[in-house]
Write a protein that holds these residues in place. Structure first.
Motif, PDB file in Angstrom:
ATOM      1  N   ASN A 128       0.848  -1.192   0.000  1.00  0.00           N
ATOM      2  CA  ASN A 128       0.000   0.000   0.000  1.00  0.00           C
ATOM      3  C   ASN A 128       0.885   1.244   0.000  1.00  0.00           C
ATOM      4  N   GLY A 129       0.265   2.405  -0.144  1.00  0.00           N
ATOM      5  CA  GLY A 129       1.007   3.648  -0.056  1.00  0.00           C
ATOM      6  C   GLY A 129       1.452   3.919   1.374  1.00  0.00           C
ATOM      7  N   SER A 130       2.287   4.926   1.560  1.00  0.00           N
ATOM      8  CA  SER A 130       2.801   5.215   2.898  1.00  0.00           C
ATOM      9  C   SER A 130       1.765   5.897   3.786  1.00  0.00           C
ATOM     10  N   ILE A 131       0.866   6.689   3.212  1.00  0.00           N
ATOM     11  CA  ILE A 131      -0.190   7.338   3.993  1.00  0.00           C
ATOM     12  C   ILE A 131      -1.379   6.388   4.125  1.00  0.00           C
ATOM     13  N   CYS A 132      -1.807   5.818   3.029  1.00  0.00           N
ATOM     14  CA  CYS A 132      -2.927   4.864   3.023  1.00  0.00           C
ATOM     15  C   CYS A 132      -2.344   3.474   3.315  1.00  0.00           C
ATOM     16  N   ASN A 133      -1.642   3.360   4.414  1.00  0.00           N
ATOM     17  CA  ASN A 133      -0.804   2.193   4.663  1.00  0.00           C
ATOM     18  C   ASN A 133      -1.553   0.910   5.005  1.00  0.00           C
ATOM     19  N   TYR A 134      -2.824   1.004   5.327  1.00  0.00           N
ATOM     20  CA  TYR A 134      -3.570  -0.216   5.629  1.00  0.00           C
ATOM     21  C   TYR A 134      -4.440  -0.649   4.449  1.00  0.00           C
ATOM     22  N   GLY A 135      -4.806   0.289   3.578  1.00  0.00           N
ATOM     23  CA  GLY A 135      -5.607  -0.065   2.416  1.00  0.00           C
ATOM     24  C   GLY A 135      -6.524   1.049   1.964  1.00  0.00           C
ATOM     25  N   TYR A 136      -7.552   0.663   1.212  1.00  0.00           N
ATOM     26  CA  TYR A 136      -8.454   1.607   0.554  1.00  0.00           C
ATOM     27  C   TYR A 136      -9.879   1.080   0.673  1.00  0.00           C
ATOM     28  N   TYR A 137     -10.840   1.981   0.585  1.00  0.00           N
ATOM     29  CA  TYR A 137     -12.235   1.521   0.617  1.00  0.00           C
ATOM     30  C   TYR A 137     -13.057   2.222  -0.448  1.00  0.00           C
ATOM     31  N   LEU A 138     -14.111   1.528  -0.858  1.00  0.00           N
ATOM     32  CA  LEU A 138     -15.091   2.063  -1.804  1.00  0.00           C
ATOM     33  C   LEU A 138     -16.431   2.087  -1.098  1.00  0.00           C
ATOM     34  N   ASN A 139     -17.212   3.084  -1.385  1.00  0.00           N
ATOM     35  CA  ASN A 139     -18.558   3.198  -0.840  1.00  0.00           C
ATOM     36  C   ASN A 139     -19.531   2.988  -1.986  1.00  0.00           C
ATOM     37  N   LYS A 140     -20.517   2.122  -1.795  1.00  0.00           N
ATOM     38  CA  LYS A 140     -21.456   1.793  -2.869  1.00  0.00           C
ATOM     39  C   LYS A 140     -22.215   3.003  -3.396  1.00  0.00           C
ATOM     40  N   GLU A 141     -22.296   4.058  -2.603  1.00  0.00           N
ATOM     41  CA  GLU A 141     -22.985   5.282  -3.024  1.00  0.00           C
ATOM     42  C   GLU A 141     -22.152   6.115  -3.995  1.00  0.00           C
ATOM     43  N   ASP A 142     -20.855   5.829  -4.123  1.00  0.00           N
ATOM     44  CA  ASP A 142     -19.984   6.596  -5.014  1.00  0.00           C
ATOM     45  C   ASP A 142     -20.341   6.333  -6.471  1.00  0.00           C
ATOM     46  N   GLN A 143     -20.256   7.371  -7.272  1.00  0.00           N
ATOM     47  CA  GLN A 143     -20.660   7.281  -8.672  1.00  0.00           C
ATOM     48  C   GLN A 143     -19.871   6.234  -9.455  1.00  0.00           C
ATOM     49  N   GLY A 144     -18.588   6.090  -9.209  1.00  0.00           N
ATOM     50  CA  GLY A 144     -17.762   5.144  -9.961  1.00  0.00           C
ATOM     51  C   GLY A 144     -17.614   3.785  -9.310  1.00  0.00           C
ATOM     52  N   PHE A 145     -18.476   3.467  -8.348  1.00  0.00           N
ATOM     53  CA  PHE A 145     -18.347   2.222  -7.588  1.00  0.00           C
ATOM     54  C   PHE A 145     -18.316   0.991  -8.492  1.00  0.00           C
ATOM     55  N   GLU A 146     -19.280   0.857  -9.369  1.00  0.00           N
ATOM     56  CA  GLU A 146     -19.386  -0.355 -10.186  1.00  0.00           C
ATOM     57  C   GLU A 146     -18.173  -0.553 -11.083  1.00  0.00           C
ATOM     58  N   ALA A 147     -17.695   0.511 -11.713  1.00  0.00           N
ATOM     59  CA  ALA A 147     -16.521   0.402 -12.586  1.00  0.00           C
ATOM     60  C   ALA A 147     -15.280   0.039 -11.778  1.00  0.00           C
ATOM     61  N   ASN A 148     -15.075   0.711 -10.635  1.00  0.00           N
ATOM     62  CA  ASN A 148     -13.907   0.416  -9.801  1.00  0.00           C
ATOM     63  C   ASN A 148     -13.970  -0.992  -9.225  1.00  0.00           C
ATOM     64  N   TYR A 149     -15.144  -1.394  -8.763  1.00  0.00           N
ATOM     65  CA  TYR A 149     -15.320  -2.733  -8.195  1.00  0.00           C
ATOM     66  C   TYR A 149     -15.033  -3.793  -9.252  1.00  0.00           C
ATOM     67  N   SER A 150     -15.538  -3.583 -10.436  1.00  0.00           N
ATOM     68  CA  SER A 150     -15.318  -4.531 -11.535  1.00  0.00           C
ATOM     69  C   SER A 150     -13.832  -4.663 -11.864  1.00  0.00           C
ATOM     70  N   MET A 151     -13.132  -3.536 -11.935  1.00  0.00           N
ATOM     71  CA  MET A 151     -11.698  -3.578 -12.227  1.00  0.00           C
ATOM     72  C   MET A 151     -10.926  -4.276 -11.108  1.00  0.00           C
ATOM     73  N   LEU A 152     -11.301  -4.010  -9.868  1.00  0.00           N
ATOM     74  CA  LEU A 152     -10.612  -4.625  -8.735  1.00  0.00           C
ATOM     75  C   LEU A 152     -10.823  -6.133  -8.687  1.00  0.00           C
ATOM     76  N   ILE A 153     -12.049  -6.569  -8.900  1.00  0.00           N
ATOM     77  CA  ILE A 153     -12.311  -8.008  -8.841  1.00  0.00           C
ATOM     78  C   ILE A 153     -11.628  -8.739  -9.998  1.00  0.00           C
ATOM     79  N   SER A 154     -11.568  -8.114 -11.150  1.00  0.00           N
ATOM     80  CA  SER A 154     -10.846  -8.710 -12.288  1.00  0.00           C
ATOM     81  C   SER A 154      -9.360  -8.818 -11.981  1.00  0.00           C
ATOM     82  N   ALA A 155      -8.793  -7.751 -11.436  1.00  0.00           N
ATOM     83  CA  ALA A 155      -7.363  -7.748 -11.093  1.00  0.00           C
ATOM     84  C   ALA A 155      -7.054  -8.775 -10.013  1.00  0.00           C
ATOM     85  N   TYR A 156      -7.946  -8.909  -9.057  1.00  0.00           N
ATOM     86  CA  TYR A 156      -7.751  -9.862  -7.966  1.00  0.00           C
ATOM     87  C   TYR A 156      -7.684 -11.291  -8.503  1.00  0.00           C
ATOM     88  N   HIS A 157      -8.627 -11.652  -9.359  1.00  0.00           N
ATOM     89  CA  HIS A 157      -8.670 -13.016  -9.894  1.00  0.00           C
ATOM     90  C   HIS A 157      -7.545 -13.298 -10.879  1.00  0.00           C
TER      91      HIS A 157
END
Length: 113
Positions: A51-80
């Motif tokens: 992770n980054g030095s400031i965001c040292n534990y990780g990152y979060y997405l909120n389902k209410e965010d406008q780009g949630f679906e696109a970011n979630y899709s990219m993350l799950i693809s990258a994970y697999h």
């Protein structure tokens, strides 16, 4: 007049730097990926191998965010695919209440080779 213009520009730059602050992670693979059904509005937590030095534990997405679906899709693809990503997290005023550690709100996801 130059003094007033310079002063106004300086205030704008200071204000902007406090509002828009982010940190870019190193190129890394996703190590942990957690989806919460009842926390927040369906929050998703992601942590990288590095992770980054400031965001040292990780990152979060909120389902209410406008780009949630696109970011979630990219993350799950990258994970697999064990693909490398670069995440940008907002490091000012957007800490996640779901952890006592520093977890930044996700701003963007970039898939990299």
């Amino acid at each position: 007049m130059k003094i007033i213009t310079t002063t106004v520009m300086l205030h704008i730059l200071l204000f902007t730097s406090q509002v828009i602050a982010n940190e870019t992670s190193p190129k890394s693979t996703i190590e942990r990926f957690v989806s919460y059904s009842n926390y927040g509005s369906g929050d998703v937590f992601v942590s990288l191998e590095y992770n980054g030095s400031i965001c040292n534990y990780g990152y979060y997405l909120n389902k209410e965010d406008q780009g949630f679906e696109a970011n979630y899709s990219m993350l799950i693809s990258a994970y697999h695919a064990y693909a490398k990503v670069i995440l940008i997290g907002l490091d000012k005023g957007e800490k996640w209440s779901g952890s006592g550690n520093t977890v930044c709100k996700l701003y963007s996801v970039e898939l990299v080779k």
